[in-house]
Design a protein around this motif. Sequence first.
Motif, PDB file in Angstrom:
ATOM      1  N   ASP A   1      -7.735  28.928  23.235  1.00 37.47           N
ATOM      2  CA  ASP A   1      -8.610  28.823  24.404  1.00 37.47           C
ATOM      3  C   ASP A   1      -7.731  28.692  25.646  1.00 37.47           C
ATOM      4  O   ASP A   1      -6.497  28.739  25.564  1.00 37.47           O
ATOM      5  CB  ASP A   1      -9.582  27.646  24.273  1.00 37.47           C
ATOM      6  N   ALA A   2      -8.366  28.512  26.794  1.00 36.74           N
ATOM      7  CA  ALA A   2      -7.626  28.447  28.063  1.00 36.74           C
ATOM      8  C   ALA A   2      -6.659  27.271  28.107  1.00 36.74           C
ATOM      9  O   ALA A   2      -5.538  27.405  28.623  1.00 36.74           O
ATOM     10  CB  ALA A   2      -8.596  28.382  29.235  1.00 36.74           C
ATOM     11  N   ASP A   3      -7.065  26.127  27.574  1.00 29.21           N
ATOM     12  CA  ASP A   3      -6.176  24.957  27.574  1.00 29.21           C
ATOM     13  C   ASP A   3      -4.965  25.199  26.681  1.00 29.21           C
ATOM     14  O   ASP A   3      -3.835  24.822  27.023  1.00 29.21           O
ATOM     15  CB  ASP A   3      -6.921  23.706  27.099  1.00 29.21           C
ATOM     16  N   ASP A   4      -5.195  25.822  25.540  1.00 30.65           N
ATOM     17  CA  ASP A   4      -4.096  26.159  24.626  1.00 30.65           C
ATOM     18  C   ASP A   4      -3.130  27.113  25.314  1.00 30.65           C
ATOM     19  O   ASP A   4      -1.915  26.937  25.271  1.00 30.65           O
ATOM     20  CB  ASP A   4      -4.662  26.785  23.349  1.00 30.65           C
ATOM     21  N   LEU A   5      -3.674  28.129  25.976  1.00 30.27           N
ATOM     22  CA  LEU A   5      -2.833  29.100  26.685  1.00 30.27           C
ATOM     23  C   LEU A   5      -2.010  28.414  27.771  1.00 30.27           C
ATOM     24  O   LEU A   5      -0.812  28.656  27.891  1.00 30.27           O
ATOM     25  CB  LEU A   5      -3.699  30.198  27.306  1.00 30.27           C
ATOM     26  N   ALA A   6      -2.636  27.550  28.543  1.00 32.80           N
ATOM     27  CA  ALA A   6      -1.918  26.850  29.616  1.00 32.80           C
ATOM     28  C   ALA A   6      -0.761  26.042  29.045  1.00 32.80           C
ATOM     29  O   ALA A   6       0.351  26.061  29.595  1.00 32.80           O
ATOM     30  CB  ALA A   6      -2.867  25.948  30.391  1.00 32.80           C
ATOM     31  N   GLY A   7      -0.989  25.343  27.956  1.00 33.20           N
ATOM     32  CA  GLY A   7       0.069  24.552  27.335  1.00 33.20           C
ATOM     33  C   GLY A   7       1.202  25.404  26.793  1.00 33.20           C
ATOM     34  O   GLY A   7       2.378  25.082  26.967  1.00 33.20           O
ATOM     35  N   LEU A   8       0.835  26.506  26.134  1.00 36.96           N
ATOM     36  CA  LEU A   8       1.859  27.397  25.574  1.00 36.96           C
ATOM     37  C   LEU A   8       2.714  28.020  26.678  1.00 36.96           C
ATOM     38  O   LEU A   8       3.945  28.073  26.578  1.00 36.96           O
ATOM     39  CB  LEU A   8       1.202  28.487  24.726  1.00 36.96           C
ATOM     40  N   LEU A   9       2.052  28.513  27.733  1.00 42.80           N
ATOM     41  CA  LEU A   9       2.803  29.125  28.833  1.00 42.80           C
ATOM     42  C   LEU A   9       3.715  28.114  29.502  1.00 42.80           C
ATOM     43  O   LEU A   9       4.854  28.437  29.867  1.00 42.80           O
ATOM     44  CB  LEU A   9       1.848  29.748  29.859  1.00 42.80           C
ATOM     45  N   ASP A  10       3.234  26.885  29.641  1.00 47.78           N
ATOM     46  CA  ASP A  10       4.052  25.832  30.234  1.00 47.78           C
ATOM     47  C   ASP A  10       5.294  25.573  29.376  1.00 47.78           C
ATOM     48  O   ASP A  10       6.401  25.470  29.902  1.00 47.78           O
ATOM     49  CB  ASP A  10       3.232  24.560  30.395  1.00 47.78           C
ATOM     50  N   MET A  11       5.102  25.498  28.068  1.00 44.97           N
ATOM     51  CA  MET A  11       6.249  25.266  27.164  1.00 44.97           C
ATOM     52  C   MET A  11       7.262  26.397  27.237  1.00 44.97           C
ATOM     53  O   MET A  11       8.463  26.172  27.093  1.00 44.97           O
ATOM     54  CB  MET A  11       5.758  25.126  25.718  1.00 44.97           C
ATOM     55  N   LEU A  12       6.772  27.607  27.454  1.00 47.42           N
ATOM     56  CA  LEU A  12       7.654  28.777  27.512  1.00 47.42           C
ATOM     57  C   LEU A  12       8.230  29.022  28.901  1.00 47.42           C
ATOM     58  O   LEU A  12       9.058  29.911  29.092  1.00 47.42           O
ATOM     59  CB  LEU A  12       6.892  30.023  27.048  1.00 47.42           C
ATOM     60  N   GLY A  13       7.784  28.254  29.878  1.00 46.84           N
ATOM     61  CA  GLY A  13       8.272  28.439  31.244  1.00 46.84           C
ATOM     62  C   GLY A  13       7.727  29.697  31.893  1.00 46.84           C
ATOM     63  O   GLY A  13       8.382  30.300  32.733  1.00 46.84           O
ATOM     64  N   LEU A  14       6.509  30.081  31.501  1.00 48.87           N
ATOM     65  CA  LEU A  14       5.882  31.280  32.051  1.00 48.87           C
ATOM     66  C   LEU A  14       4.706  30.902  32.932  1.00 48.87           C
ATOM     67  O   LEU A  14       4.083  29.869  32.746  1.00 48.87           O
ATOM     68  CB  LEU A  14       5.390  32.187  30.911  1.00 48.87           C
ATOM     69  N   ASP A  15       4.393  31.771  33.889  1.00 42.30           N
ATOM     70  CA  ASP A  15       3.270  31.567  34.789  1.00 42.30           C
ATOM     71  C   ASP A  15       2.192  32.587  34.424  1.00 42.30           C
ATOM     72  O   ASP A  15       2.509  33.752  34.190  1.00 42.30           O
ATOM     73  CB  ASP A  15       3.749  31.802  36.233  1.00 42.30           C
ATOM     74  N   PRO A  16       0.933  32.177  34.388  1.00 40.20           N
ATOM     75  CA  PRO A  16      -0.124  33.127  34.028  1.00 40.20           C
ATOM     76  C   PRO A  16      -0.128  34.383  34.906  1.00 40.20           C
ATOM     77  O   PRO A  16      -0.438  35.474  34.431  1.00 40.20           O
ATOM     78  CB  PRO A  16      -1.414  32.324  34.230  1.00 40.20           C
ATOM     79  N   ALA A  17       0.229  34.249  36.172  1.00 43.74           N
ATOM     80  CA  ALA A  17       0.234  35.398  37.089  1.00 43.74           C
ATOM     81  C   ALA A  17       1.244  36.459  36.667  1.00 43.74           C
ATOM     82  O   ALA A  17       1.101  37.629  37.017  1.00 43.74           O
ATOM     83  CB  ALA A  17       0.525  34.931  38.513  1.00 43.74           C
ATOM     84  N   GLU A  18       2.251  36.063  35.896  1.00 43.36           N
ATOM     85  CA  GLU A  18       3.255  37.034  35.445  1.00 43.36           C
ATOM     86  C   GLU A  18       2.672  38.039  34.444  1.00 43.36           C
ATOM     87  O   GLU A  18       3.280  39.055  34.182  1.00 43.36           O
ATOM     88  CB  GLU A  18       4.445  36.309  34.801  1.00 43.36           C
ATOM     89  N   GLY A  19       1.499  37.748  33.914  1.00 44.56           N
ATOM     90  CA  GLY A  19       0.868  38.654  32.959  1.00 44.56           C
ATOM     91  C   GLY A  19       0.145  39.816  33.602  1.00 44.56           C
ATOM     92  O   GLY A  19      -0.274  40.748  32.930  1.00 44.56           O
TER      93      GLY A  19
END
Length: 63
Positions: A37-55
């Motif tokens: 879900d969105a919360d899972d995605l936010a946590g995963l991207l944070d751990m990977l050092g990625l920003d959602p806008a980069e997608g």
Amino acid sequence: MSGEYGDNPTQGVGPVREPSLEERQRAVRATASLAKDADDLAGLLDMLGLDPAEGKTAEEEAA
């Protein structure tokens, strides 16, 4: 743990380079496809050092 490279497991690793913008975009999209879900995605991207806008693709950013 002592292995082939002694106590430093990164000793035999070559130079590290930053991923390209395309690689980061693909990583964000791949992560989004696997997130629960969105919360899972936010946590995963944070751990990977990625920003959602980069997608976003160039076309998506222009829209």
